[in-house]
Structure formats: structure tokens, C-alpha cells
Design a protein around this motif. Sequence first.
Motif, mmCIF file in Angstrom:
data_model
loop_
_atom_site.group_PDB
_atom_site.id
_atom_site.type_symbol
_atom_site.label_atom_id
_atom_site.label_comp_id
_atom_site.label_asym_id
_atom_site.label_seq_id
_atom_site.Cartn_x
_atom_site.Cartn_y
_atom_site.Cartn_z
ATOM 1 N N GLN A 2 -8.716 -7.626 3.353
ATOM 2 C CA GLN A 2 -7.880 -7.420 3.828
ATOM 3 C C GLN A 2 -6.457 -7.561 3.822
ATOM 4 O OE1 GLN A 2 -6.716 -11.260 6.584
ATOM 5 N NE2 GLN A 2 -6.251 -9.847 8.220
ATOM 6 N N GLN A 3 -5.994 -8.307 2.803
ATOM 7 C CA GLN A 3 -4.423 -7.775 2.330
ATOM 8 C C GLN A 3 -4.197 -7.165 1.556
ATOM 9 O OE1 GLN A 3 -1.789 -10.631 2.848
ATOM 10 N NE2 GLN A 3 -3.415 -10.988 4.096
ATOM 11 N N MET A 4 -5.038 -6.932 1.037
ATOM 12 C CA MET A 4 -5.290 -5.418 -0.149
ATOM 13 C C MET A 4 -5.033 -4.398 0.504
ATOM 14 S SD MET A 4 -4.606 -6.486 -3.551
ATOM 15 C CE MET A 4 -4.779 -4.687 -4.209
ATOM 16 N N GLY A 5 -5.619 -4.098 1.485
ATOM 17 C CA GLY A 5 -5.703 -3.428 2.622
ATOM 18 C C GLY A 5 -4.812 -2.601 3.138
ATOM 19 N N GLU A 58 -10.421 2.410 -10.434
ATOM 20 C CA GLU A 58 -10.645 4.422 -10.046
ATOM 21 C C GLU A 58 -10.531 4.681 -8.746
ATOM 22 O OE1 GLU A 58 -12.274 4.985 -12.505
ATOM 23 O OE2 GLU A 58 -12.239 3.456 -13.745
ATOM 24 N N GLN A 59 -10.448 4.295 -7.539
ATOM 25 C CA GLN A 59 -10.044 4.664 -5.940
ATOM 26 C C GLN A 59 -8.450 4.664 -6.443
ATOM 27 O OE1 GLN A 59 -10.840 1.889 -2.716
ATOM 28 N NE2 GLN A 59 -12.654 1.505 -3.949
ATOM 29 N N ASN A 60 -7.793 3.977 -7.471
ATOM 30 C CA ASN A 60 -6.008 5.036 -7.097
ATOM 31 C C ASN A 60 -6.546 5.838 -8.189
ATOM 32 O OD1 ASN A 60 -3.709 3.919 -6.879
ATOM 33 N ND2 ASN A 60 -4.016 3.574 -9.076
ATOM 34 N N GLY A 105 1.473 7.889 -8.730
ATOM 35 C CA GLY A 105 0.799 7.204 -9.244
ATOM 36 C C GLY A 105 0.473 7.456 -10.909
ATOM 37 N N MET A 106 -0.614 6.857 -11.084
ATOM 38 C CA MET A 106 -0.867 6.656 -12.668
ATOM 39 C C MET A 106 -1.179 8.157 -13.499
ATOM 40 S SD MET A 106 -2.611 3.055 -13.497
ATOM 41 C CE MET A 106 -3.540 2.647 -12.001
ATOM 42 N N GLN A 107 -2.160 9.452 -12.120
ATOM 43 C CA GLN A 107 -1.962 9.945 -13.715
ATOM 44 C C GLN A 107 -1.298 11.560 -13.011
ATOM 45 O OE1 GLN A 107 -5.084 9.352 -15.146
ATOM 46 N NE2 GLN A 107 -6.744 10.747 -14.349
ATOM 47 N N PRO A 157 -1.875 6.810 -4.007
ATOM 48 C CA PRO A 157 -2.319 5.859 -5.136
ATOM 49 C C PRO A 157 -0.836 5.178 -5.167
ATOM 50 C CG PRO A 157 -1.415 8.404 -5.315
ATOM 51 C CD PRO A 157 -1.715 7.622 -4.133
ATOM 52 N N ILE A 158 -1.215 3.751 -5.803
ATOM 53 C CA ILE A 158 -0.084 2.966 -6.696
ATOM 54 C C ILE A 158 0.583 3.758 -7.861
ATOM 55 C CG2 ILE A 158 0.631 0.768 -7.761
ATOM 56 C CD1 ILE A 158 -2.088 0.347 -5.893
ATOM 57 N N GLU A 159 2.047 3.326 -8.064
ATOM 58 C CA GLU A 159 2.760 4.504 -9.232
ATOM 59 C C GLU A 159 1.985 3.741 -10.827
ATOM 60 O OE1 GLU A 159 4.234 6.324 -8.958
ATOM 61 O OE2 GLU A 159 4.818 7.042 -6.923
ATOM 62 N N THR A 160 2.061 2.390 -10.843
ATOM 63 C CA THR A 160 2.428 1.773 -12.290
ATOM 64 C C THR A 160 0.714 1.095 -12.040
ATOM 65 O OG1 THR A 160 3.771 0.328 -11.690
ATOM 66 C CG2 THR A 160 4.387 2.312 -13.016
ATOM 67 N N LEU A 161 0.025 0.749 -13.749
ATOM 68 C CA LEU A 161 -0.811 -0.405 -13.757
ATOM 69 C C LEU A 161 -0.291 -1.490 -13.263
ATOM 70 C CD1 LEU A 161 -3.828 -0.949 -13.980
ATOM 71 C CD2 LEU A 161 -2.397 -1.216 -17.042
ATOM 72 N N GLN A 162 0.774 -1.531 -13.396
ATOM 73 C CA GLN A 162 1.795 -2.696 -12.939
ATOM 74 C C GLN A 162 2.106 -3.356 -11.807
ATOM 75 O OE1 GLN A 162 2.215 -4.929 -15.861
ATOM 76 N NE2 GLN A 162 2.968 -6.580 -14.145
ATOM 77 N N GLU A 163 2.131 -2.261 -11.056
ATOM 78 C CA GLU A 163 2.326 -2.893 -10.040
ATOM 79 C C GLU A 163 0.595 -3.000 -8.696
ATOM 80 O OE1 GLU A 163 3.412 -0.546 -5.998
ATOM 81 O OE2 GLU A 163 4.066 0.404 -7.320
ATOM 82 N N LEU A 164 -0.499 -2.426 -9.775
ATOM 83 C CA LEU A 164 -1.571 -2.684 -8.960
ATOM 84 C C LEU A 164 -2.186 -3.999 -9.521
ATOM 85 C CD1 LEU A 164 -4.747 -0.673 -8.751
ATOM 86 C CD2 LEU A 164 -4.543 -2.908 -9.771
#
Length: 614
Positions: free
Chosen positions: A359-362, A419-421, A476-478, A368-375
Motif C-alpha cells: 500500500q505504501q509503495m503504491g 525490474e519494473q522500474n 528513470g535509470m535507463q 519510473p524512479i530517477e535513481t537507484l538511491q531514490e528507489l
Amino acid sequence: MRKSNECDIRPGNTLIMASEIHMPAPVCLIENIRGHLVANQEALEILAANKNPLVVVAIVGLYRTGKSYLMNKLAGKNKGEWHHQNSGFSIGTTVQSHTKGIWMWCVPHAKKPNHTLVLLDTEGLGDVEKGDKKNDTQIFALAILLSSIFVYNTMNKIDQRAIDLLHYVTELSNRLRKVASPDFEGVEDATNLESFCPDFVWILRDFYLTLEVDEQVITADEYLENSLRLKQGTNQSVQNFNLPRLCIKEFFPIRKCFIFDSPTHRKKLAKLESLPNEDLDPEFVEQVATFCSYIFNHSKTKALPGGIKVNGPRLKSLVLTYINAISRGDLPCMENSVLALAQIKNSAAVKKAIAHYDQQMGQKVQLPIETLQELLDLHRESEREAIELFMKNSFKDMDQKFQKELETLLEARKDDLYEQNMEASSYRCSALLQAIFGPLENDVMQGIYSKPGGHHLLIQKTELLKARYYWEPRKGMQAEKALQEYLHSRQSTSDAILQIDLALTKRQKEIEEAHMKAMAAKIEAQRLEVIQRYNLQMMEQRERLHQEQVRQMQMFRKYQVQQQQRALERRFQEEAKNLNKKIEAEHRSLQNEIQDLQRNAASQDDQDDKCILL
């Protein structure tokens, strides 16, 4: 009076009519035969013939604590009728337990027309002759599962032992209900706990405490709620204290408490069923009447999930379903209940924590999230909350088995989110590159850049579009990888334009260069002309400035002369004024001298006249 340890059901005892069930006396519904619970076929036939909605009241408590007396009162039997055989629930007068198994009495409901009141009197808990805690647990659980109002009959006060016992059995009842999974017609969700839970009534017999908290008088209901109040904190001791109370409050959302004084002197208790009200404590009589009134006026019809009312055939199906589940060994014994409860509670705590994490992550994550650190930051924050929620709801998690399971599940969710990101980033970047560079590709295909200097223009345009791509948010990261792969895929086109550019004639280049030189010369001439005009303007401006300065100096000199003239005039006027003042002063002095001379002459004449007279 009927025997206490056998099921005395005789033909003709129960009159089954088309519209109602007439039972002059209770019958044994579930027999306890050497520790094994067996449904009585004749009692099941009585239920099967009753098509009315049922209000099922079950009572459970320690043996020899007056449960049967209360059930007889609910049945509406007068004391005089209790002396006849099979006229009511058996009330023992010795230390030996009378009621064995679960006995049933179906009577018309006093307040609900066309409803049947089903009274279930259970075998007393803690019988020293039986000594089987497992059997106690089974009877206790069945009473909860079958009832729409569950009455818990204990002595003196609410203590931790009574709370723990109730907690264990409610958890085991819930587990038995789930594993049994009765498949009734029209019932889709047999595990809907909220629809299933009976109303809960706690009776405290021979209550001797004063109902006060912090010197404030409280009600019996407030006493119950205070006893179930949770402590603040998260350590293991607080969790152990709060867990049974949480389970009881969740399992029994509607709760009521009654306190009963001792009915009469201890020596008269052996004849309690035959004593008139005049021989009983008046407060006890009033308390019993209040209890019965509450049951009649607040009782709810037994219902299945989905709001389906339970009639006799459905209650029969429930009885058989739960008895069969117990026979299969689906209900754990009391000694293993803590382990079973821990398994149930911790599994539920893991699911609850995972649901909270999802729920919280949703709510927080937007792919996409910009950076791995943010994720990772988002994951760790939700992971911390999920683990805290698990710790709050867990119970005796030995060796942190379930916490480790939770951490593994959370780690898997993090990897899946990663992987989804990455997929979302690739999709977003691909769409963005197509939108930004698509017009450039069309221009290339139309030959716009197939000209001298075309390759350079292409590079310039590409750099501008790259800057626009970098400016776009939420790639995102790509982002960089997708851009480089795209540019690499267009490298052959760029090389072709370069070859076209190099293949142009030297003359064309010379013309272009000559044109560029001419343009440069023109620009230079324009630049010199501008400089010349600027210098001329500067000289004119300096001349105007000089003339202005001369004029200002002349005006200043004229002003100085005027000031000097005004100063001389003021000085002359001041000196003339002073001279006039001096002349006037001398004139006044001369006049004064003349007046003095005149006075002196007059005085001399007077004297001369006097002398002549003499």
C-alpha cells in the motif's frame, strides 16, 4: 430429573409441528463419549425440522458455577417445573459436574415473533474427574462457533487467566472455522470473520470488588473495557500483554458485562433451583432479570457470511461440519495452542506487513524512479514501517523465523520493483526519444541535411535535441543507456551525411568561403563605420560639454559680481544708518544743553528780581 452423563432423548419428548418446535425439555446435541464429541442424530433431526430463523445463546464457564441456572431462566421455566424430569437444564448440587457435552433447548423467542431461541448449555470447564484440557477446548470452541450470543461465565473478577483462556479458544475457533470451510448454499465467503462473530457477554458470578477506578465509580461494561485496555509500548512483555486483548476485541466487536452477587447463603445453594425469589438476594434476582432482558432485547439472529439467516437445517450443517473437522484433528490441543496461535498470528502479521508495504509503495512510487538511491530510500522507509507493524502484531516469533520470512519477501518485492522500474524507464525513454528525434529523422529522409555543411548542422541539431531530452523529467535509470543506444543506431545515417558533405565540389566550398569573406568584410566595414560615427559623436559631445562648462563659468562669475555688489550696498546702507543714528544722538545732546542753559538763565532772573524787591 434426567441423568447428567447420558443423552436421554425418548420418542415423544419433542413435538415437531409444521410451524414450530415444541421441546418440553433440553436434549443432548453433542455427546462427549470418552473424550470424543459426537453429534446426536435425534437432536439433528429436531434442528432439520425447524425452518425458523434461530437466535443461538451458548454459555461456557467452569463447572459448578451456575451456568444451567441462567439457561433455565432464559427458557422461561418456573422453579416449580424444574423438579420434574426433563423439565429443564440439570443443576447439580454436588462437586460433581452434571452437564456433559453440549445440551440444546429450543423455545419460542420471547421478543422475536417467528424466531426460535436455541439455548446451548455446555459441559463445565476444568472438571477434575475428566482432566482433559483438549476436550474442554473443543467444547469451548464449538460454543463460540455455533452461537449468535456467547456468554462467558466466570467467578469473582476478570483476571489474566480468564483472558488468556478466552483468547486461546477464540483463536482456535477461528482456525477451526477456516479449516472446516463449510460450503452452504448461497455462501461465498465462509471466512468472513466480521459476519461470523457472536455478540459477547461476560458474566462475573459472586462479584465482590468495588466498581471504582481512580476513585471514580464505573459500570460493569467499563470494568470489562478497562480489563481489555492495551498498554503502550512495543517490547515483548507489552506485546504478550496486548495480544490476547487485541484478539478478543477483534473477535468480539460487541461486548457486554454483567456482575452477579452471591444468590444466597452457601448452604442454600444446593437447592437453588427450588428456592423462591423471596429466599434469594434481591440484588441477585434483579441482576438475573436484567441479564435475561438484555438477551431477549439485544439478541441477534445467527447469520452466515453474506447476511444469510441460519435456520435449523443450516445449524445442523454447522454442527456436523465442525464435529467432522475436530474428528480429523484440525483443532490443536490446548498444550500446543501457543504454537498454533503463534503460527496463525505471525503468518497474519507477515501478510498484514506485506499489505502495508504494498500500500505504501503504491502510494509513494511513481514509475519510473530517477535513481537507484531514490528507489532504495522509498523501499527502506516502507520496509521499516512494515517491520514495525509486524513487530507490533507478531507473537512469540521464535528465532525470528517469520521476521526473516518477511524480510525475504520484502527483498523480493524490492528486486521486482527494480525490474519494473527498469522496464518502465526503458518504455518511457523509447517513447520520449521517438517524440524528440522523430522530426529530425523526417528531415534527414527529406534530404534537408544533404548539402554542404549539412553534417555540421545535423550535429548541432542533435546536440539541441539531446539537451531537450536531458531536460525532460521522469526518464528513470535507463535514460543515458537508452540515449546512447539510440544515437548508436543513427550513427550510420550521420556517417552517410558526412560523406555527402565531403563529396561536394571545391568550387562550391570556395563560393561559400568567398561569400563568407564578403560577409565578413561587409561586417567589418559596418563595424568601422559604426566606430567612426561613434568617435564623431563623442567629439561633438565633448564640444557641447566644453561650451556648457564655459557658460556655467560665466554665469558663476556674474553671480559672484552680483553678490559682491549686494554686499557693498548692504555695507553702505549699514554705515549710513549708523551715521544717522550718531547725528541724531548729537542733536539730542545739543538740545539738552540748550534747555539746561535756558533753565539756568531763568533761575538767575528770578534771583535778580528778589534782590530788587529787597
